[in-house]
Design a protein around this motif. Structure first.
Motif, PDB file in Angstrom:
ATOM      1  N   LEU A   1     -13.554 -15.943  44.327  1.00 20.29           N
ATOM      2  CA  LEU A   1     -14.529 -16.814  43.669  1.00 20.29           C
ATOM      3  C   LEU A   1     -15.622 -17.112  44.683  1.00 20.29           C
ATOM      4  N   LEU A   2     -16.846 -17.033  44.238  1.00 25.82           N
ATOM      5  CA  LEU A   2     -18.012 -17.417  45.037  1.00 25.82           C
ATOM      6  C   LEU A   2     -18.521 -18.726  44.448  1.00 25.82           C
ATOM      7  N   ILE A   3     -18.511 -19.779  45.275  1.00 28.12           N
ATOM      8  CA  ILE A   3     -18.842 -21.117  44.771  1.00 28.12           C
ATOM      9  C   ILE A   3     -19.851 -21.789  45.695  1.00 28.12           C
ATOM     10  N   LYS A   4     -20.842 -22.426  45.114  1.00 28.54           N
ATOM     11  CA  LYS A   4     -21.842 -23.205  45.849  1.00 28.54           C
ATOM     12  C   LYS A   4     -21.271 -24.584  46.147  1.00 28.54           C
ATOM     13  N   ALA A   5     -21.444 -25.052  47.372  1.00 25.25           N
ATOM     14  CA  ALA A   5     -21.022 -26.409  47.726  1.00 25.25           C
ATOM     15  C   ALA A   5     -21.971 -27.419  47.081  1.00 25.25           C
ATOM     16  N   ASN A   6     -21.472 -28.606  46.861  1.00 24.28           N
ATOM     17  CA  ASN A   6     -22.286 -29.673  46.277  1.00 24.28           C
ATOM     18  C   ASN A   6     -23.065 -30.367  47.403  1.00 24.28           C
ATOM     19  N   ASP A   7     -24.063 -29.650  47.924  1.00 26.33           N
ATOM     20  CA  ASP A   7     -24.874 -30.193  49.019  1.00 26.33           C
ATOM     21  C   ASP A   7     -26.293 -30.462  48.522  1.00 26.33           C
ATOM     22  N   ARG A   8     -27.180 -30.801  49.415  1.00 24.35           N
ATOM     23  CA  ARG A   8     -28.560 -31.127  49.025  1.00 24.35           C
ATOM     24  C   ARG A   8     -29.314 -29.946  48.438  1.00 24.35           C
ATOM     25  N   GLN A   9     -28.838 -28.728  48.699  1.00 27.33           N
ATOM     26  CA  GLN A   9     -29.498 -27.524  48.190  1.00 27.33           C
ATOM     27  C   GLN A   9     -29.036 -27.160  46.776  1.00 27.33           C
ATOM     28  N   ALA A  10     -28.001 -27.813  46.291  1.00 32.17           N
ATOM     29  CA  ALA A  10     -27.420 -27.485  44.988  1.00 32.17           C
ATOM     30  C   ALA A  10     -28.331 -27.931  43.854  1.00 32.17           C
ATOM     31  N   VAL A  11     -28.251 -27.209  42.737  1.00 27.13           N
ATOM     32  CA  VAL A  11     -28.939 -27.613  41.511  1.00 27.13           C
ATOM     33  C   VAL A  11     -27.880 -28.041  40.500  1.00 27.13           C
ATOM     34  N   HIS A  12     -28.247 -28.961  39.628  1.00 29.80           N
ATOM     35  CA  HIS A  12     -27.289 -29.451  38.628  1.00 29.80           C
ATOM     36  C   HIS A  12     -27.864 -29.424  37.217  1.00 29.80           C
ATOM     37  N   ASP A  13     -29.169 -29.256  37.093  1.00 33.26           N
ATOM     38  CA  ASP A  13     -29.834 -29.435  35.808  1.00 33.26           C
ATOM     39  C   ASP A  13     -30.239 -28.133  35.130  1.00 33.26           C
ATOM     40  N   ARG A  14     -29.743 -26.995  35.654  1.00 34.15           N
ATOM     41  CA  ARG A  14     -30.102 -25.714  35.050  1.00 34.15           C
ATOM     42  C   ARG A  14     -29.058 -24.672  35.446  1.00 34.15           C
ATOM     43  N   PRO A  15     -29.050 -23.546  34.724  1.00 32.12           N
ATOM     44  CA  PRO A  15     -28.163 -22.457  35.144  1.00 32.12           C
ATOM     45  C   PRO A  15     -28.558 -22.002  36.552  1.00 32.12           C
ATOM     46  N   GLY A  16     -27.577 -21.549  37.300  1.00 33.14           N
ATOM     47  CA  GLY A  16     -27.832 -21.242  38.692  1.00 33.14           C
ATOM     48  C   GLY A  16     -28.329 -19.856  39.013  1.00 33.14           C
ATOM     49  N   THR A  17     -28.374 -18.932  38.054  1.00 35.00           N
ATOM     50  CA  THR A  17     -28.782 -17.566  38.342  1.00 35.00           C
ATOM     51  C   THR A  17     -29.799 -17.106  37.308  1.00 35.00           C
ATOM     52  N   PRO A  18     -30.841 -16.412  37.742  1.00 31.46           N
ATOM     53  CA  PRO A  18     -31.855 -15.949  36.797  1.00 31.46           C
ATOM     54  C   PRO A  18     -31.392 -14.741  35.995  1.00 31.46           C
ATOM     55  N   ASP A  19     -32.111 -14.438  34.957  1.00 35.21           N
ATOM     56  CA  ASP A  19     -31.895 -13.238  34.160  1.00 35.21           C
ATOM     57  C   ASP A  19     -32.200 -12.026  35.044  1.00 35.21           C
ATOM     58  N   PRO A  20     -31.218 -11.155  35.279  1.00 37.54           N
ATOM     59  CA  PRO A  20     -31.450 -10.036  36.193  1.00 37.54           C
ATOM     60  C   PRO A  20     -32.545  -9.081  35.729  1.00 37.54           C
ATOM     61  N   TYR A  21     -32.779  -8.993  34.433  1.00 37.65           N
ATOM     62  CA  TYR A  21     -33.815  -8.084  33.931  1.00 37.65           C
ATOM     63  C   TYR A  21     -35.225  -8.577  34.236  1.00 37.65           C
ATOM     64  N   HIS A  22     -35.375  -9.878  34.471  1.00 39.60           N
ATOM     65  CA  HIS A  22     -36.693 -10.434  34.781  1.00 39.60           C
ATOM     66  C   HIS A  22     -36.830 -10.861  36.238  1.00 39.60           C
ATOM     67  N   ALA A  23     -35.728 -10.775  36.983  1.00 39.30           N
ATOM     68  CA  ALA A  23     -35.740 -11.188  38.391  1.00 39.30           C
ATOM     69  C   ALA A  23     -36.620 -10.250  39.204  1.00 39.30           C
ATOM     70  N   ARG A  24     -37.188 -10.802  40.275  1.00 36.96           N
ATOM     71  CA  ARG A  24     -38.060 -10.012  41.151  1.00 36.96           C
ATOM     72  C   ARG A  24     -37.429  -9.849  42.525  1.00 36.96           C
ATOM     73  N   SER A  25     -37.721  -8.718  43.124  1.00 29.99           N
ATOM     74  CA  SER A  25     -37.217  -8.398  44.450  1.00 29.99           C
ATOM     75  C   SER A  25     -37.772  -9.368  45.490  1.00 29.99           C
ATOM     76  N   ALA A  26     -36.904  -9.791  46.412  1.00 25.47           N
ATOM     77  CA  ALA A  26     -37.338 -10.630  47.531  1.00 25.47           C
ATOM     78  C   ALA A  26     -38.115  -9.798  48.553  1.00 25.47           C
ATOM     79  N   ARG A  27     -37.957  -8.485  48.518  1.00 25.56           N
ATOM     80  CA  ARG A  27     -38.659  -7.597  49.463  1.00 25.56           C
ATOM     81  C   ARG A  27     -40.012  -7.147  48.939  1.00 25.56           C
ATOM     82  N   THR A  28     -40.077  -6.748  47.652  1.00 28.68           N
ATOM     83  CA  THR A  28     -41.287  -6.107  47.132  1.00 28.68           C
ATOM     84  C   THR A  28     -41.932  -6.839  45.962  1.00 28.68           C
ATOM     85  N   GLY A  29     -41.222  -7.792  45.381  1.00 25.72           N
ATOM     86  CA  GLY A  29     -41.753  -8.501  44.214  1.00 25.72           C
ATOM     87  C   GLY A  29     -41.602  -7.720  42.919  1.00 25.72           C
ATOM     88  N   ARG A  30     -41.000  -6.537  42.981  1.00 22.78           N
ATOM     89  CA  ARG A  30     -40.865  -5.708  41.778  1.00 22.78           C
ATOM     90  C   ARG A  30     -39.601  -6.058  40.996  1.00 22.78           C
TER      91      ARG A  30
END
Length: 184
Positions: A141-170
């Motif tokens: 299991l991969l789990i985010k700790a409940n720290d200051r960086q955590a989000v609580h008000d939305r789903p935690g992962t974007p739609d992969p079909y619309h996500a953009r590369s951190a390297r190229t933006g594509r």
């Protein structure tokens, strides 16, 4: 790398037979890898299945492109997130535990400083036994700790079909289209 404070991680979206995210941590000269079907989440309520896969060479951190259909893992890959991580696992006395050892023991905590993911996360190993008590395959299991960086008000992962590369933006579609258009 000698210093655990400069280790790198990458999360790639892989549009293969089944869409998934590949979560990879640099450990002892390789990328320890897990397939995460729904992707890592920065919401602590999301407990994400992470299935171990083969280790990859460090150079694979930067791979973005299309793996040909006749090769294992065929499909389009983008780098969704990348950055550094810092191991945070400790034993019962509070002493730091080497990261490879904490993975071997089945519970590792670490702090991500990525383009998109930030804060503390944990990987915890488990097995599901069948009705006859036969031990099933290893999973994590991969789990985010409940720290200051955590989000609580939305789903935690974007739609992969619309996500953009951190390297190229594509997007995945843009990477696949560019490969088809390259003169071969």
């Amino acid at each position: 790398m000698d210093s655990e404070s400069t280790r790198r991680f990458v999360v790639q979206i892989h549009d293969a037979r089944r869409m998934h995210f590949d979560f990879r941590l640099e450990v002892d000269g390789v990328l320890k890898s897990w397939a995460v079907p729904r992707g890592p989440s920065d919401n602590p309520r999301d407990k994400r299945l992470a299935v171990p896969t083969d280790d990859h060479a460090l150079e694979y951190r930067e791979f973005e492109g299309v793996i040909p259909q006749d090769e294992q893992g065929s499909g389009t890959v983008i780098v969704w997130d990348q950055g550094t991580y810092r191991p945070t696992s400790h034993d019962l006395t509070g002493a730091p535990v080497p990261f490879a050892e904490s993975l071997e023991d089945g519970h590792a905590t670490f702090w991500l400083d990525g383009t998109k993911l930030h804060g503390e996360f944990a990987l915890t190993r488990f097995r599901i036994d069948d009705e006859d008590g036969v031990q099933g395959p290893e999973a994590w299991l991969l789990i985010k700790a409940n720290d200051r960086q955590a989000v609580h008000d939305r789903p935690g992962t974007p739609d992969p079909y619309h996500a953009r590369s951190a390297r190229t933006g594509r997007t995945l579609h843009q990477v696949a289209l560019a490969e088809r258009e390259e003169p071969g």
